[in-house]
Design an enzyme around this catalytic site. Sequence first.
Site, PDB file in Angstrom:
ATOM      1  N   LYS A  47       0.731   1.217   9.325  1.00 44.09           N
ATOM      2  CA  LYS A  47       0.514   2.768   8.975  1.00 44.09           C
ATOM      3  C   LYS A  47      -0.361   3.528  10.166  1.00 44.09           C
ATOM      4  CE  LYS A  47       1.882   3.132   4.362  1.00 44.09           C
ATOM      5  NZ  LYS A  47       2.657   2.029   3.990  1.00 44.09           N
ATOM      6  N   GLU A  55      -1.499  12.495   1.100  1.00 49.12           N
ATOM      7  CA  GLU A  55      -1.110  11.946  -0.279  1.00 49.12           C
ATOM      8  C   GLU A  55      -0.855  10.681  -0.296  1.00 49.12           C
ATOM      9  OE1 GLU A  55       2.165  11.117   0.695  1.00 49.12           O
ATOM     10  OE2 GLU A  55       1.751  13.389   1.491  1.00 49.12           O
ATOM     11  N   SER A  98       5.545  -5.765   8.839  1.00 52.29           N
ATOM     12  CA  SER A  98       4.975  -4.580   8.579  1.00 52.29           C
ATOM     13  C   SER A  98       3.439  -4.472   8.264  1.00 52.29           C
ATOM     14  CB  SER A  98       5.892  -3.563   7.993  1.00 52.29           C
ATOM     15  OG  SER A  98       6.162  -4.059   6.704  1.00 52.29           O
TER      16      SER A  98
HETATM   17  C1  LIG Z   1       3.992   1.740   3.604  1.00 54.91           C
HETATM   18  C2  LIG Z   1       4.634   0.298   4.028  1.00 54.91           C
HETATM   19  C3  LIG Z   1       5.924   0.321   4.127  1.00 54.91           C
HETATM   20  C4  LIG Z   1       6.770   1.160   3.942  1.00 54.91           C
HETATM   21  O1  LIG Z   1       6.735   2.225   4.548  1.00 54.91           O
HETATM   22  P1  LIG Z   1       7.764   2.585   5.712  1.00 54.91           P
HETATM   23  O2  LIG Z   1       7.628   4.059   6.147  1.00 54.91           O
HETATM   24  O3  LIG Z   1       9.207   2.197   5.354  1.00 54.91           O
HETATM   25  O4  LIG Z   1       7.536   1.747   6.996  1.00 54.91           O
HETATM   26  C5  LIG Z   1       6.220  -1.094   4.530  1.00 54.91           C
HETATM   27  N1  LIG Z   1       5.537  -2.123   4.782  1.00 54.91           N
HETATM   28  C6  LIG Z   1       4.140  -1.816   4.549  1.00 54.91           C
HETATM   29  C7  LIG Z   1       3.231  -3.180   4.673  1.00 54.91           C
HETATM   30  C8  LIG Z   1       3.775  -1.030   4.292  1.00 54.91           C
HETATM   31  O5  LIG Z   1       2.177  -0.648   4.058  1.00 54.91           O
END
Ligand SMILES: *Cc1c(COP(=O)(O)O)cnc(C)c1O
Length: 422
Positions: free
Chosen positions: A112, A134, A405
């Site tokens: 993020k 938000e 992610s």
């Molecule tokens: C917020 C988040 C997501 C989901 O958001 P996307 O916009 O779909 O990437 C996925 N993995 C993690 C670790 C997150 O914090």
Amino acid sequence: MTETEVSESQTKGSYLNELAGSKTGKTTQVRGKYGKYGGRYVPEVLMPALEELEGGYERYKNDPEFLAELNRYLRDFAGRETPLYFARNLSKKYGLKIYLKREDLVHGGAHKLNNAMGQALLAKYMGKTRLIAETGAGQHGTATAMAGANLGFETVVYMGAKDIKRQQMNAYRMELMGTEVKAVHTGSKTLKDAINEAFRDWVTNIANTHYLIGSVVGPHPYPVIVRDFQSVIGREVKEQILEKEGRMPDSIVACAGGGSNAMGIFHPFVEDKEVKLIAVEAGGKALKCTGKAALHSACLCAGEEGILHGARTKVLQDKNGQILESESVSAGLDYSGVGPELAYLAESGRVTARYAIDDEAVAAFHELSRLEGIIPALESSHALAYLKKAAETGELGEIVVVNLSGRGDKDLETVLSLKRGV
Ligand SMILES: *Cc1c(COP(=O)(O)O)cnc(C)c1O
């Protein structure tokens, strides 16, 4: 329904659509279309802000000074580039060559910050002094708080009162970094109410404020801006896999909530037709709906065309076009819409949409922890869970890259409470 209308059934429950339906009675639709998806389904009062943002982005996106400064922050503050890690134990188990793109190692524990830092710096170049955002679970709020503190912004994050109660540590984390967390007491006191408040704030304070949206959603130009800032993930993967394997991967797997980590890793490969792109959604309990709620968050797999947060995309809605609440064990995937470009790529067949249910994701969470010594975020665990299903059908080929992610430290309480059965 034409592109410039918002039907009555879709005007309820959102500030954007409320205004569109009542005051001016019209919405404006312009650039930023992906087939029939995307666009700008917003009331006139928001158009100047979106146009100013689009102009600012066009002006700075290729500006050498802006890019050099952003790259410096990404390297020294966020910790890029992140490794592409060959997961040899997981690979052995599934008979594939599995590489993990380690976005879990980015400052804050997820991808993020790539976007938050990019947008915050853009806002600074555009002369803004205040950031608003938000947040539902608090992850995007935390990334915004980090970027805001680092670049010297006054930062305000809207969060549903119910979510603040559920995520006290994240709210406190933001406050530690100087962000004001504003509790939203309207409606269901969750994310969608916080989004309405953020838009309201933006309309009032457009002169000095940037609204920092956290995924590839919302009206144009947000889906483009967020995708571009997250594309650093895919650009790095391309170089890293060529260095390690001397060729492109056969497939790339990413979880999809709003779709920013997926679009970020997919985008640089979209033209490379030999690379299969797979988005894994949250199947929640099951791909079913009951009354006002879905038991899942799988908009690509089981959603329908509709309008949410200023864009036409695939959403979870009932027969009357009312948005359904979503469900997932992972807070970051728990959203009733998905980015319009991802919806388009899935419909055109370039991206394959799949899903994993809660239990499968939790099993994958345990598996990666034990096999590789890496505790994945529950969101990322959905992408990992899909490996197991796909290894049986052989649809992934030989070399697979999974976007890890985020890290799972934030999810320990959730997983523990599942174990205890509370
Ligand atoms: C917020 C988040 C997501 C989901 O958001 P996307 O916009 O779909 O990437 C996925 N993995 C993690 C670790 C997150 O914090």
